[in-house]
Design a protein around this motif. Structure first.
Motif, PDB file in Angstrom:
ATOM      1  N   GLU A 119     -24.362  65.022 -50.124  1.00 29.53           N
ATOM      2  CA  GLU A 119     -24.825  63.865 -49.362  1.00 29.53           C
ATOM      3  C   GLU A 119     -26.290  63.557 -49.637  1.00 29.53           C
ATOM      4  OE1 GLU A 119     -22.165  66.283 -46.450  1.00 29.53           O
ATOM      5  OE2 GLU A 119     -23.681  66.668 -47.985  1.00 29.53           O
ATOM      6  N   SER A 120     -26.645  62.302 -49.408  1.00 29.45           N
ATOM      7  CA  SER A 120     -28.041  61.868 -49.463  1.00 29.45           C
ATOM      8  C   SER A 120     -28.185  60.615 -48.612  1.00 29.45           C
ATOM      9  CB  SER A 120     -28.473  61.580 -50.907  1.00 29.45           C
ATOM     10  OG  SER A 120     -27.688  60.537 -51.461  1.00 29.45           O
ATOM     11  N   GLY A 130     -30.136  60.356 -45.727  1.00 27.22           N
ATOM     12  CA  GLY A 130     -30.591  60.551 -44.365  1.00 27.22           C
ATOM     13  C   GLY A 130     -32.085  60.342 -44.244  1.00 27.22           C
ATOM     14  N   LEU A 142     -25.654  56.236 -45.814  1.00 21.84           N
ATOM     15  CA  LEU A 142     -25.486  57.576 -46.349  1.00 21.84           C
ATOM     16  C   LEU A 142     -24.595  57.512 -47.576  1.00 21.84           C
ATOM     17  CD1 LEU A 142     -24.917  59.630 -43.079  1.00 21.84           C
ATOM     18  CD2 LEU A 142     -27.070  58.954 -44.179  1.00 21.84           C
ATOM     19  N   CYS A 157     -22.525  59.891 -50.660  1.00 24.80           N
ATOM     20  CA  CYS A 157     -21.941  61.198 -50.947  1.00 24.80           C
ATOM     21  C   CYS A 157     -21.415  61.165 -52.376  1.00 24.80           C
ATOM     22  CB  CYS A 157     -20.828  61.498 -49.957  1.00 24.80           C
ATOM     23  SG  CYS A 157     -19.943  63.037 -50.256  1.00 24.80           S
ATOM     24  N   VAL A 200     -26.826  65.826 -37.933  1.00 27.43           N
ATOM     25  CA  VAL A 200     -26.469  66.048 -39.334  1.00 27.43           C
ATOM     26  C   VAL A 200     -25.124  65.391 -39.613  1.00 27.43           C
ATOM     27  CG1 VAL A 200     -26.033  67.760 -41.121  1.00 27.43           C
ATOM     28  CG2 VAL A 200     -27.738  68.225 -39.338  1.00 27.43           C
ATOM     29  N   THR A 243     -26.586  65.863 -44.319  1.00 29.69           N
ATOM     30  CA  THR A 243     -27.861  65.164 -44.427  1.00 29.69           C
ATOM     31  C   THR A 243     -28.324  64.783 -43.019  1.00 29.69           C
ATOM     32  OG1 THR A 243     -29.034  63.335 -45.529  1.00 29.69           O
ATOM     33  CG2 THR A 243     -26.799  62.876 -44.778  1.00 29.69           C
ATOM     34  N   GLN A 244     -29.599  64.986 -42.747  1.00 25.90           N
ATOM     35  CA  GLN A 244     -30.143  64.786 -41.409  1.00 25.90           C
ATOM     36  C   GLN A 244     -30.494  63.325 -41.178  1.00 25.90           C
ATOM     37  OE1 GLN A 244     -30.786  67.060 -38.783  1.00 25.90           O
ATOM     38  NE2 GLN A 244     -31.369  65.238 -37.599  1.00 25.90           N
TER      39      GLN A 244
END
Length: 123
Positions: A6-7, A9, A20, A22, A93, A117-118
């Protein structure tokens, strides 16, 4: 073996938007149902959205319906979660998942998870 990363956040103000992403190591259309889970601080993970392998079934948790949208791009081997009108309670998350079951009632049995990802929604 299917892998998910994931990215996207980050910190966003209430009312703002985030998408988001993935990335998948392999992704063949019709093979996998996909989804997203959310884990708020101190809470258990909850499924927020999913899409069946043939895109015939879609699910959104009631508290994100109308604000979040799940999608996939098979050519790019990507899964997305578009989040709009974000609220502080959306903080937590977010995990991308694949290889499970998606019906109009929810997600279950997902065996493949990303690292998360936060997302922080705060002014």
């Amino acid at each position: 073996q299917l892998q998910l990363v994931e990215s996207g956040g980050g910190l966003v103000q209430p009312g703002g938007s985030l998408t988001l992403s993935c990335a998948t190591s392999e992704f063949t259309y019709d093979n996998y149902a996909i989804g997203w889970y959310h884990q708020a601080p101190g809470e258990a993970r909850e499924g927020v959205s999913c899409l069946s392998s043939d895109d015939s079934s879609e699910y959104y948790a009631y508290y994100v319906k109308g604000r979040f949208e799940i999608s996939r791009d098979n050519a790019k081997k990507m899964i997305y979660l578009r989040m709009t009108r974000l609220k502080p309670e959306d903080t937590g998350v977010y995990y991308c998942v694949a290889d499970g079951t998606c019906t109009s009632l929810g997600l279950s049995g997902y065996g493949t998870w990303g690292q998360g990802t936060q997302v922080t929604v705060s002014s």
